[in-house]
Design an enzyme around this catalytic site. Structure first.
Site, PDB file in Angstrom:
ATOM      1  N   CYS A  93      68.817   5.703  38.061  1.00 26.00           N
ATOM      2  CA  CYS A  93      68.242   7.066  37.780  1.00 26.00           C
ATOM      3  C   CYS A  93      68.383   7.739  36.336  1.00 26.00           C
ATOM      4  CB  CYS A  93      68.731   7.889  38.569  1.00 26.00           C
ATOM      5  SG  CYS A  93      70.698   7.874  38.422  1.00 26.00           S
ATOM      6  N   GLU A 108      72.912  14.100  43.195  1.00 27.41           N
ATOM      7  CA  GLU A 108      72.826  12.591  41.915  1.00 27.41           C
ATOM      8  C   GLU A 108      71.597  13.046  42.244  1.00 27.41           C
ATOM      9  OE1 GLU A 108      71.828  10.001  39.991  1.00 27.41           O
ATOM     10  OE2 GLU A 108      73.333   9.428  40.684  1.00 27.41           O
ATOM     11  N   GLU A 146      80.052  13.586  40.604  1.00 24.57           N
ATOM     12  CA  GLU A 146      80.913  13.366  40.926  1.00 24.57           C
ATOM     13  C   GLU A 146      82.448  12.337  40.061  1.00 24.57           C
ATOM     14  OE1 GLU A 146      78.535   9.666  41.713  1.00 24.57           O
ATOM     15  OE2 GLU A 146      77.470  10.768  43.187  1.00 24.57           O
ATOM     16  N   GLY A 194      69.568  10.318  44.921  1.00 26.81           N
ATOM     17  CA  GLY A 194      68.210  10.103  45.722  1.00 26.81           C
ATOM     18  C   GLY A 194      67.468  11.315  45.261  1.00 26.81           C
ATOM     19  N   SER A 195      66.530  11.741  45.252  1.00 28.97           N
ATOM     20  CA  SER A 195      65.318  12.291  44.793  1.00 28.97           C
ATOM     21  C   SER A 195      65.457  13.716  44.361  1.00 28.97           C
ATOM     22  CB  SER A 195      63.557  12.149  45.289  1.00 28.97           C
ATOM     23  OG  SER A 195      63.666  12.440  46.935  1.00 28.97           O
ATOM     24  N   ASN A 207      69.433   1.914  45.476  1.00 29.61           N
ATOM     25  CA  ASN A 207      69.274   0.826  44.208  1.00 29.61           C
ATOM     26  C   ASN A 207      70.655   1.125  44.330  1.00 29.61           C
ATOM     27  OD1 ASN A 207      69.653   4.133  43.570  1.00 29.61           O
ATOM     28  ND2 ASN A 207      69.105   4.017  41.591  1.00 29.61           N
TER      29      ASN A 207
END
Length: 481
Positions: A282, A248, A454, A226-227, A150
């Site tokens: 997200c 994340e 991050e 990701g997930s 994304n």
């Protein structure tokens, strides 16, 4: 259609097998590129190349690394149209969102250019007379990065720029849905003067080769977006080998609208928070809580504004919604909407499809037996809920396994600060969307939304290792314990 190859040691390298997969344009599922399906052998070649490059260049002066990053920022600024075109055609990004990504990438590179000179330690008073004590930050070695489809440019730049800025080497495994962005990043770093091997790309399905990368004995740190399910798996791999890592992950972010809020401001922020890039974000505000006295007024205004969220030409600046990335994800979005409908939820807006695009969808009357209530849809779908008090909405907002972003709209600063303190989220925004980021902030979530942070400051924790050094004067005695 373009054919890609792995980028290892500063050159395009053929895969160890003849297996390739199709990278599809989500607008019509036509083939955008052919991509090598990497193997454990390809991963090992990339990590070994990175390790050798790290050993060769680990002592590169900060001024040189600063120059690489400064050049990279200039190249990115020059090539924004190239990157934007890839984002539009490869992942179905509306041009406005592509512009956001390219601007952020330029800004992050400029911010990261200042990092090499800030990788510093400190002097520490010693308990032993005549002993000089100091701490140093040193690079960890090879950093592995796994990026999502994304925001592949934002995450690819964030991860690689900080690895390079701190003196490490980097191996990137991009999402199989956005490999072309990674290929363009390889060109960027090469032109910026980064030595061969400090930036590498291996393509493939994360389910097949992700463990080979994250579990490789010469990978010292992992940064993953990701997930939550995959993030937990990576955490287990990292724990077994005591690797540093940042995760994340997913979200079910709440946006709260108090009775004293500016409704127009809240409506506009909610639209952006959940429908930007068709909800495939997200931080998307998939839960909107509205204080009961203004619930009906907000629901009417928000639903009306939602109906104007445009599906259309991705290169038209007013287009807000593009295609859902894959048939698998489209089925997930359909399932969440259909399940809510079947169990009695009202669809105030949307719920319809144009090709691979889902219209902006607003649900009301969602109950905890509906899939959309607790699961992340990762699409243009949000639910409206009424609340009666601040304490109640704090409890509702926190009643989730996720904890990424949250926002509240109110004119009452005491109420806003109380929510900010008690919200179980890594990021809280007052009178602003749930969706926001800057290069230098500690970006990330808690609970199932992530681990670590991050950013140009926060990334120092996984990109460097502390070392304590003492010097005893030759005539001062041995000292110590």
């Amino acid at each position: 259609m373009k054919n890609l190859e792995h980028w290892i040691g500063g050159a395009a390298i053929s895969s160890s097998t003849e297996n390739y997969f199709d990278d599809l344009n989500p607008i019509d599922d036509s083939v955008f590129s052919r991509v090598p399906a990497g193997t454990a052998e390809d991963v090992d070649r990339a990590v070994e190349a990175a390790h050798q490059a790290f050993l060769t260049h680990r002592d590169t002066p900060a001024a040189v690394r600063e120059e690489w990053l400064t050049k990279a920022a200039a190249i990115m600024e020059r090539d924004v149209a190239i990157f934007a075109d890839i984002l539009v055609d490869e992942i179905g990004s509306p041009i406005a969102k592509a512009g956001f990504e390219t601007r952020f990438a330029v800004g992050f590179l400029r911010a990261a250019a200042g990092v090499p000179r800030r990788v510093r330690g400190e002097t520490i008073p010693s308990d032993t007379p005549g002993r000089f004590s100091m701490s140093l930050r040193q690079p960890v070695g090879v950093v592995a990065g796994i990026t999502p489809f994304n925001v592949p440019l934002i995450k690819g730049i964030k991860q690689s720029a900080m690895a390079i800025a701190t003196g490490n080497a980097f191996v990137l495994l991009p999402s199989e849905a956005s490999p072309m962005v990674a290929a363009q990043l390889a060109k960027l770093w090469k032109e910026a003067g980064v030595p061969d091997g400090l930036f590498n790309v291996v393509y493939g399905n994360g389910a097949d080769i992700g463990d080979d990368l994250t579990g490789h004995p010469k990978v010292s740190a992992i940064t993953f977006t990701g997930s939550s399910r995959v993030g937990k798996h990576i955490a287990e791999i990292a724990a077994r080998r005591l690797k540093k890592y940042t995760l994340e992950l997913g979200g079910k972010s709440p946006l709260i609208v108090s009775a004293d809020a500016d409704i127009d401001q809240a409506v506009n922020a909610a639209l952006f928070s959940i429908f930007m890039y068709q909800g495939q974000v997200c931080m998307g505000a998939s839960r909107i809580y509205v204080e009961r006295p203004i619930f009906d007024k907000f629901a009417k205004a928000f639903s009306a504004a939602t109906k104007n969220a445009k599906i259309g030409d991705l290169r038209e600046p007013t287009t807000m919604l593009g295609p859902i990335i894959s048939e698998r994800q489209r089925e997930r979005v359909r399932r969440h909407i259909d399940d809510a409908r079947a169990k009695g939820a009202d669809v105030l807006a949307g719920g319809e499809w144009t090709g691979n695009c889902c219209s902006a969808t607003v649900l009301q009357g969602v109950t905890d037996d509906m899939t959309v209530f607790a699961e992340e849809t990762f699409g243009p779908v949000t639910s409206l809920y009424p609340f009666d008090s601040l304490d109640e909405v704090i409890e509702l907002a926190n009643d989730t396994e996720y904890g990424l972003s949250a926002s509240i709209f109110t004119r009452d600063i005491d109420k806003a600060l109380r929510f900010a303190q008690r919200a179980e989220a890594g990021m809280v925004h007052i009178n602003a969307p749930t969706l926001y980021d800057e290069p230098h902030v500690p970006f990330g979530g808690i609970k199932a939304s992530g681990f670590g942070r991050e950013g140009t400051e926060a990334d120092l924790e996984i990109m460097t290792e502390w070392k304590w050094v003492t010097i005893q004067s030759a005539d001062g005695g041995a000292g110590g314990h």
